[in-house]
Design an enzyme around this catalytic site. Sequence first.
Site, PDB file in Angstrom:
ATOM      1  N   LEU A 160     -22.507 -27.825  68.699  1.00  0.00           N
ATOM      2  CA  LEU A 160     -23.017 -27.255  67.611  1.00  0.00           C
ATOM      3  C   LEU A 160     -24.139 -26.138  67.897  1.00  0.00           C
ATOM      4  O   LEU A 160     -25.161 -26.752  68.576  1.00  0.00           O
ATOM      5  CB  LEU A 160     -23.623 -28.247  66.511  1.00  0.00           C
ATOM      6  N   ASP A 187     -26.984 -26.845  70.847  1.00  0.00           N
ATOM      7  CA  ASP A 187     -27.434 -25.821  71.763  1.00  0.00           C
ATOM      8  C   ASP A 187     -28.308 -24.912  70.846  1.00  0.00           C
ATOM      9  O   ASP A 187     -27.882 -24.573  69.910  1.00  0.00           O
ATOM     10  CB  ASP A 187     -26.247 -24.693  72.252  1.00  0.00           C
ATOM     11  N   ASN A 189     -30.233 -22.535  72.140  1.00  0.00           N
ATOM     12  CA  ASN A 189     -30.497 -21.035  72.725  1.00  0.00           C
ATOM     13  C   ASN A 189     -32.016 -20.829  72.457  1.00  0.00           C
ATOM     14  O   ASN A 189     -32.448 -19.655  72.202  1.00  0.00           O
ATOM     15  CB  ASN A 189     -29.965 -20.002  71.702  1.00  0.00           C
ATOM     16  N   ASP A 237     -29.356 -23.584  80.097  1.00  0.00           N
ATOM     17  CA  ASP A 237     -28.450 -22.576  80.230  1.00  0.00           C
ATOM     18  C   ASP A 237     -29.179 -21.402  80.666  1.00  0.00           C
ATOM     19  O   ASP A 237     -29.355 -21.100  81.862  1.00  0.00           O
ATOM     20  CB  ASP A 237     -27.855 -22.206  78.736  1.00  0.00           C
TER      21      ASP A 237
HETATM   22  O1  OSB Z   1     -25.442 -20.273  74.660  1.00  0.00           O
HETATM   23  O2  OSB Z   1     -23.807 -20.830  75.300  1.00  0.00           O
HETATM   24  C1  OSB Z   1     -24.118 -19.967  74.711  1.00  0.00           C
HETATM   25  C2  OSB Z   1     -21.886 -17.268  73.524  1.00  0.00           C
HETATM   26  C3  OSB Z   1     -22.791 -16.191  73.468  1.00  0.00           C
HETATM   27  C4  OSB Z   1     -24.075 -16.430  74.272  1.00  0.00           C
HETATM   28  C5  OSB Z   1     -24.578 -17.500  74.553  1.00  0.00           C
HETATM   29  C6  OSB Z   1     -23.572 -18.835  74.481  1.00  0.00           C
HETATM   30  C7  OSB Z   1     -22.747 -18.456  73.673  1.00  0.00           C
HETATM   31  C8  OSB Z   1     -21.672 -19.949  73.239  1.00  0.00           C
HETATM   32  C9  OSB Z   1     -20.404 -19.611  73.053  1.00  0.00           C
HETATM   33  O3  OSB Z   1     -22.036 -20.884  72.920  1.00  0.00           O
HETATM   34  C10 OSB Z   1     -19.399 -20.092  74.312  1.00  0.00           C
HETATM   35  C11 OSB Z   1     -18.162 -19.392  74.350  1.00  0.00           C
HETATM   36  O4  OSB Z   1     -17.176 -20.277  73.656  1.00  0.00           O
HETATM   37  O5  OSB Z   1     -17.708 -18.583  74.975  1.00  0.00           O
HETATM   38 MG    MG Z   2     -26.070 -21.950  75.668  1.00  0.00          MG
END
Ligand code: OSB
Ligand code: MG
Length: 366
Positions: A160, A187, A189, A237
């Site tokens: 999520l 996540d 970010n 990440d």
């Molecule tokens: O932070 O993992 C991330 C997509 C775009 C940019 C960053 C992220 C993501 C996703 C999607 O979480 C991952 C996917 O299904 O490709």
């Molecule tokens: Mg991520």
Amino acid sequence: MKITGIELRRIAMPLVTPFRTSFGTETERDVLLVRVVTPDAEGWAECVAMSEPLYSPEHVDGAAEVLRRFLIPALPADADAYGAGRAMEPFKGHRMAKAALETAVLDARLRAGGQSLASFLGASADRVPSGVSVGIMGSVPELLDTVGGYLAEGYVRIKLKIEPGWDLEPVGAVRERFGADLLLQVDANAAYTLTDASHLARLDEFGLLLIEQPLANDDMVQHAELAKRLRTPICLDESIDSAAHAAAAITLGACSIINVKPGRIGGYLEARRIHDLARAHGVALWCGGMLETGIGRAANLALAAMPGFTLPGDISASRRYYATDITPPFELQDGYIGVPTGPGIGVDPVQDVLKEVTTATEWIPF
Ligand code: OSB
Ligand code: MG
């Protein structure tokens, strides 16, 4: 065999549903493809840079510019993937651009030699368990419907997206509705700061597999501090740009899990270095995603099949992203996706579809 030329191709891929994260909402993926042409094989790769520099400092127009102006002119016509890496090394940063060029060269060389990327990397699995990354929604009932739909399709793990104001309530609701056995992670970010530590500690009660990138990219020390205050394991990440960053994060105790995205760290050779390092240190890995088309997805499947990738990744079926993919679609079978076995990345673009979605092409002769 010498490279005769390189094509940079831009394609516009509408997503089946908008994807909202703490940094923005994506409705259409603006993708840069790299095609390396040699007399006996063509190599394909996808650059994961997004249209705006909100996830990372790179963006797709910038990646194309760096490729045409610096990286491609520096590439020896007879380079293999290792040689490509060495030729690009003097240029700082721009790892997403570098990854695309190195991967296209690697794909061309592997195809010429008849070896699959999975075999080259030392993959040990022929299929990988599939998780799905679920964007921020307008309401909790909408989220529960979406998660329920993905679970009905067979996804084995749910991630999520969270941000301040969309965290404890939606996560608690998903845990409550789908039960204690659901493999669940979040996540952020980079949406929080260390001052949110006690708030984030309230996620501990939901039994999450991990919390991904709660703090800013360069908050390595702060992540180490946060790790001491949470029971939920921290996964990085955005903070991990390279094997050197991975080593620093492990030494500092900033994370116990790493989300490996080959595009973010400069390619599959660097991803393999992180794999070997993490495995030696008992750090768990999984393969992330950047909403790739089938070209990027195929290569990520090969990586995710390596033995150190012990957690389900964000490699979902093609239809989770795109109504029509540019390769034959990857499908979910009992919660798994098969690893391509053909030479190189093992898939080719479907020419008619590719033509349809192409917005620009550029040929750089050698
Ligand atoms: O932070 O993992 C991330 C997509 C775009 C940019 C960053 C992220 C993501 C996703 C999607 O979480 C991952 C996917 O299904 O490709
Ligand atoms: Mg991520």
